[in-house]
Design a protein around this motif. Sequence first.
Motif, mmCIF file in Angstrom:
data_model
loop_
_atom_site.group_PDB
_atom_site.id
_atom_site.type_symbol
_atom_site.label_atom_id
_atom_site.label_comp_id
_atom_site.label_asym_id
_atom_site.label_seq_id
_atom_site.Cartn_x
_atom_site.Cartn_y
_atom_site.Cartn_z
ATOM 1 N N ALA A 282 32.525 56.732 20.380
ATOM 2 C CA ALA A 282 31.641 57.938 20.437
ATOM 3 C C ALA A 282 30.258 57.019 20.036
ATOM 4 C CB ALA A 282 31.754 58.705 19.347
ATOM 5 N N GLY A 283 29.109 56.877 20.798
ATOM 6 C CA GLY A 283 27.965 56.188 20.395
ATOM 7 C C GLY A 283 26.817 56.971 20.998
ATOM 8 N N ALA A 284 25.668 56.397 20.626
ATOM 9 C CA ALA A 284 24.474 57.355 21.331
ATOM 10 C C ALA A 284 23.306 56.216 21.341
ATOM 11 C CB ALA A 284 23.968 58.274 20.381
ATOM 12 N N LEU A 285 22.267 56.450 22.167
ATOM 13 C CA LEU A 285 21.130 56.023 22.414
ATOM 14 C C LEU A 285 20.062 56.910 22.126
ATOM 15 C CD1 LEU A 285 20.125 53.151 23.224
ATOM 16 C CD2 LEU A 285 19.841 54.054 25.519
ATOM 17 N N TYR A 286 19.263 56.402 21.202
ATOM 18 C CA TYR A 286 17.964 56.879 21.024
ATOM 19 C C TYR A 286 16.861 56.405 22.046
ATOM 20 C CZ TYR A 286 12.948 57.677 19.112
ATOM 21 O OH TYR A 286 11.622 57.981 19.359
ATOM 22 N N VAL A 287 16.181 57.529 22.662
ATOM 23 C CA VAL A 287 15.017 56.964 23.891
ATOM 24 C C VAL A 287 13.811 58.026 23.413
ATOM 25 C CG1 VAL A 287 14.685 56.855 26.331
ATOM 26 C CG2 VAL A 287 16.942 56.544 25.545
ATOM 27 N N ARG A 288 12.735 57.277 23.085
ATOM 28 C CA ARG A 288 11.726 58.039 22.839
ATOM 29 C C ARG A 288 11.182 58.775 24.039
ATOM 30 N NH1 ARG A 288 7.813 57.957 19.218
ATOM 31 N NH2 ARG A 288 8.864 56.422 17.840
ATOM 32 N N ARG A 289 10.761 60.294 23.543
ATOM 33 C CA ARG A 289 10.307 60.982 24.902
ATOM 34 C C ARG A 289 8.703 61.231 24.931
ATOM 35 N NH1 ARG A 289 13.299 65.227 27.460
ATOM 36 N NH2 ARG A 289 11.473 66.737 26.762
ATOM 37 N N LYS A 290 8.213 60.704 23.782
ATOM 38 C CA LYS A 290 6.557 60.942 23.809
ATOM 39 C C LYS A 290 5.881 59.792 22.852
ATOM 40 C CE LYS A 290 6.447 64.702 20.563
ATOM 41 N NZ LYS A 290 5.981 66.242 20.513
ATOM 42 N N ASN A 291 4.679 59.365 23.049
ATOM 43 C CA ASN A 291 3.832 58.382 22.439
ATOM 44 C C ASN A 291 4.594 57.048 22.196
ATOM 45 O OD1 ASN A 291 2.028 60.662 22.102
ATOM 46 N ND2 ASN A 291 3.046 61.326 20.419
ATOM 47 N N PRO A 292 4.976 56.541 23.323
ATOM 48 C CA PRO A 292 4.927 56.726 24.601
ATOM 49 C C PRO A 292 6.379 57.417 24.986
ATOM 50 C CG PRO A 292 5.424 54.584 24.150
ATOM 51 C CD PRO A 292 5.405 54.979 22.875
ATOM 52 N N ARG A 293 6.197 57.954 26.509
ATOM 53 C CA ARG A 293 7.560 58.308 26.952
ATOM 54 C C ARG A 293 8.349 56.821 27.179
ATOM 55 N NH1 ARG A 293 9.778 62.797 29.132
ATOM 56 N NH2 ARG A 293 10.902 62.510 31.147
ATOM 57 N N VAL A 294 9.450 56.863 27.026
ATOM 58 C CA VAL A 294 10.177 55.831 27.688
ATOM 59 C C VAL A 294 11.483 56.362 28.665
ATOM 60 C CG1 VAL A 294 11.856 54.044 26.923
ATOM 61 C CG2 VAL A 294 10.097 54.500 25.617
ATOM 62 N N GLN A 295 11.234 55.402 29.790
ATOM 63 C CA GLN A 295 12.169 56.114 30.760
ATOM 64 C C GLN A 295 13.100 54.818 30.966
ATOM 65 O OE1 GLN A 295 8.869 57.011 33.663
ATOM 66 N NE2 GLN A 295 10.407 58.640 33.910
ATOM 67 N N ILE A 296 14.642 55.072 31.479
ATOM 68 C CA ILE A 296 15.464 54.167 31.467
ATOM 69 C C ILE A 296 16.001 54.692 32.911
ATOM 70 C CG2 ILE A 296 15.678 53.195 29.039
ATOM 71 C CD1 ILE A 296 18.025 54.911 28.838
ATOM 72 N N VAL A 297 16.680 53.421 33.425
ATOM 73 C CA VAL A 297 17.354 53.670 34.739
ATOM 74 C C VAL A 297 19.016 53.780 34.133
ATOM 75 C CG1 VAL A 297 18.032 52.793 36.876
ATOM 76 C CG2 VAL A 297 15.723 52.362 36.139
ATOM 77 N N PRO A 298 19.738 54.687 34.724
ATOM 78 C CA PRO A 298 21.108 54.903 34.198
ATOM 79 C C PRO A 298 21.829 53.747 34.454
ATOM 80 C CG PRO A 298 20.547 56.364 36.001
ATOM 81 C CD PRO A 298 19.434 55.854 35.686
ATOM 82 N N LEU A 299 22.976 53.471 33.949
ATOM 83 C CA LEU A 299 23.913 52.435 34.287
ATOM 84 C C LEU A 299 25.019 53.314 35.145
ATOM 85 C CD1 LEU A 299 24.710 50.412 31.233
ATOM 86 C CD2 LEU A 299 23.198 49.627 33.090
ATOM 87 N N ILE A 300 25.171 54.492 34.579
ATOM 88 C CA ILE A 300 26.568 55.174 35.395
ATOM 89 C C ILE A 300 25.740 56.524 36.112
ATOM 90 C CG2 ILE A 300 28.464 56.705 34.816
ATOM 91 C CD1 ILE A 300 28.819 54.742 32.097
ATOM 92 N N ASP A 301 25.928 56.296 37.375
ATOM 93 C CA ASP A 301 25.456 57.575 38.065
ATOM 94 C C ASP A 301 26.777 58.643 38.157
ATOM 95 O OD1 ASP A 301 22.842 56.582 38.681
ATOM 96 O OD2 ASP A 301 23.961 55.009 39.852
ATOM 97 N N GLY A 302 26.435 59.859 38.451
ATOM 98 C CA GLY A 302 27.157 60.874 38.512
ATOM 99 C C GLY A 302 26.703 62.194 38.551
ATOM 100 N N GLY A 303 27.390 62.861 37.514
ATOM 101 C CA GLY A 303 26.774 64.602 37.471
ATOM 102 C C GLY A 303 25.338 64.713 37.103
ATOM 103 N N GLY A 304 24.758 63.573 36.455
ATOM 104 C CA GLY A 304 23.527 63.944 36.089
ATOM 105 C C GLY A 304 23.379 64.444 34.591
#
Lengths: 427, 138
Positions: free
Chosen positions: A232-254
């Motif tokens: 069980a892990g997690a990734l923090y991804v900043r949403r604002k100031n600035p907004r960071v976007q990442i391309v998924p590694l695993i595609d599927g149900g969204g």
Amino acid sequence: MSTNGNKATLNDHEQRTAPNGIKLPIYMDNHATTPMDPRVLEEMLPYFMEKFGNAASRNHPFGWVAEEAVELSRERIAKLIGASPKEIIFTSGATESDNLAIKGVAEMYREKGNHIITAVTEHKAVLDTCKHLEKFGFRVTYLPVQKDGLIDLDDLKRTMDDKTILVTIMAANNEIGVLQPIAEIGKLCRERGVIFHTDAVQAIGKIPIDVNKMNIDVASITGHKLYGPKGAGALYVRRKNPRVQIVPLIDGGGHERGMRSGTLNVPGIVGLGKACSLAMEEMPQESVKLAGLRDHLKNSIMSRLDEVYINGSMEHRLPGNLNISFAYVEGESLLMGINDIAVSSGSACTSATLEPSYVLKALGTGDDLAHSSIRFGIGRFNTEAEVDYVADRVVETVLRLRELSPLYEMAKEGVDLKNVKWAAEAH
Amino acid sequence: MSYSDKVIDHYNNPRNVGSMDKSSADVGTGLVGAPECGDVMKLQIKVNPQTNVIEDAKFKTFGCGSAIASSSLATEWVKGKTVDQALEIKNTEIVKELALPPVKIHCSVLAEDAIRAAIGDWKKKQEATKPAAVQTVQ
């Protein structure tokens, strides 16, 4: 690093008790993994059986119960690092988080640039991911570290250019516990508009981490380094100031806002969340206790043995970490002598590659001393009596092995080992 | 990694640990390996010059448990053998006796090298102490 693995099984060891009542074997390898806190397990248990629902089932109470638990965990994790819950993406653990962060950012921002900066002492989950990207046209700078294990911020500044899209530097090292100047790195990245990812798996829950104060954009987290479950892990991804976007590694149900598809591991996520809330409550006292035990271990060993060297900065270090080289004694043989204590060595003999620790080599530690290193990872459940026992066993074993060591004998005779022409200069 | 009982026994009770006077004419010293590689073995033999029998052997080893066991075993095996018999000891026999896994085979190679180096050193001393006339006969 691989661990002490002598022949006796854990079951054999469970029968044993030291004369002073200590249960053997002693676990002091808390950078490899931590035992789960019983309070974490207790909170997880209902989610295996009665609360088994899929958190993505929106139309019935089974799903709602699971989703509620997942969202509580998201809040707890976010709170520990000063983030907002929506910025937490659940993963299977640190390796996946590192891969998702680095590959996800690289792919998303490759039109902006193709340069990534990391450091030579990073975990393999980061280094190997960067190496993978090099095959696809990315340019990676591997910053050296100074003798104390810290990167030089001037090196970082010099290396950043207009093609730099990502800096990935760990918060705390898994072998030597050295803390990188995360806030300073974050500031440099923010000023230049470069995304900053930190592998914070060893640091979170041990030292205060605040993603806003430290200008962290992406951070990897895992449960089993902070008394939570594995997987069980997690990734923090900043949403604002600035907004960071990442391309998924695993595609599927969204799931996870499209960044990580796959049915959520609800019990694991519940455990990770509980582990974070416990860490939040207990970190102030726990870090003082661990640093006290660590310093006690260090002093107890170093007051009784000569030619013992600490690897990495003592000042910028995780409270529970101690990494020591015992000159003239090979690490694996030392582990064999203290086989009722679970610790790790940077010796080549304990690694699959037969190469001594690349982290220690990066500090400028000679191969001979890298072979002689032991990592102690003191954790929540270690006691002072255990530390005393460990120190005694280490000292007596080092003394015994030095009696057996031709190098110790030569050094005592005044031979400078650096000037000896050794018969075999290679493996 | 797990160790065989024999490796553990040699590690816990190494045979013939110690040092002999390396300047003595009857003593041959082999020092093999390198600290950078994580293994250094010193193996010494004391040879009876009349019979060429190895009367005593000592070792000291910096290395993993398998390296310690290989050199400990080597001292046991060379004792009582003539120099020529000792040269016939093969690393594969050490591997077999100690049940060394593939990653530890280099420990046995090093032990064989140590035996050869010690005998080589002793032979060199023998040559040096022989009268010059004898040496030129060849």
